[in-house]
Design a protein around this motif. Structure first.
Motif, short mmCIF file in Angstrom:
data_model
loop_
_atom_site.label_atom_id
_atom_site.label_comp_id
_atom_site.label_asym_id
_atom_site.label_seq_id
_atom_site.Cartn_x
_atom_site.Cartn_y
_atom_site.Cartn_z
N ARG A 44 107.29 85.43 -100.25
CA ARG A 44 107.39 86.83 -100.64
C ARG A 44 108.54 87.01 -101.62
NH1 ARG A 44 111.26 90.29 -98.26
NH2 ARG A 44 112.64 89.23 -96.82
N ASP A 45 108.58 88.16 -102.27
CA ASP A 45 109.70 88.52 -103.12
C ASP A 45 110.51 89.58 -102.40
OD1 ASP A 45 108.67 86.88 -105.07
OD2 ASP A 45 107.77 88.49 -106.23
N HIS A 46 111.83 89.47 -102.48
CA HIS A 46 112.71 90.46 -101.87
C HIS A 46 112.40 91.84 -102.45
CE1 HIS A 46 116.44 92.61 -100.93
NE2 HIS A 46 116.55 91.75 -99.93
N ALA A 47 112.37 92.85 -101.61
CA ALA A 47 111.98 94.20 -102.04
C ALA A 47 112.92 94.80 -103.08
CB ALA A 47 111.91 95.13 -100.83
N VAL A 48 114.17 94.40 -103.09
CA VAL A 48 115.14 94.97 -104.03
C VAL A 48 115.45 94.02 -105.18
CG1 VAL A 48 117.50 95.87 -104.28
CG2 VAL A 48 116.17 96.40 -102.22
N THR A 49 115.84 92.79 -104.86
CA THR A 49 116.29 91.85 -105.90
C THR A 49 115.15 91.04 -106.52
OG1 THR A 49 116.64 90.03 -104.35
CG2 THR A 49 118.49 91.57 -104.69
N ARG A 50 113.99 91.03 -105.88
CA ARG A 50 112.82 90.28 -106.32
C ARG A 50 113.01 88.76 -106.24
NH1 ARG A 50 110.53 94.63 -105.47
NH2 ARG A 50 109.80 95.98 -107.10
N SER A 51 114.04 88.31 -105.54
CA SER A 51 114.25 86.87 -105.37
C SER A 51 113.22 86.33 -104.37
CB SER A 51 115.67 86.59 -104.86
OG SER A 51 115.89 87.20 -103.61
#
Length: 98
Positions: A44-51
């Motif tokens: 998944r991608d982090h909801a805020v940083t997209r990492s």
């Protein structure tokens, strides 16, 4: 990164699909274990940083293994038994609510 223990007898389980890529798994594998064994570690991608994020605890506590499974978002792949024909997609950002 991850590999199965040498000498363990393979137990055929089936094939799931991660973003269109066929991933063979053994009987009893969780979705997370099957993906990690196939060298896929960003679920998944982090909801805020997209990492990129991937499994950490493998027991349902950390929620880092969330992915979209068969069209359902926010599935904890470490707790979900792999089944033949499953379609798994990387979860991008926060869950979309109706």
């Amino acid at each position: 990164m991850f590999k199965r223990i040498d000498g363990a007898a393979a137990r055929p389980g089936g094939t799931l699909f991660f973003e269109g890529r066929a991933v063979a798994f053994e009987a009893g594998d969780s979705v997370a274990a099957a993906l990690l064994a196939a060298s896929i570690d960003g679920f998944r991608d982090h909801a805020v940083t997209r990492s990129a994020r991937g499994p950490y605890c493998m027991m349902g506590i950390c929620f880092e293994c969330l992915a979209e499974v068969d069209g359902v978002q926010n599935r904890q792949t470490c707790l979900l038994k792999a089944e033949d024909g499953m379609a798994v997609r990387r979860q991008r950002g926060a869950r979309v609510l109706p």
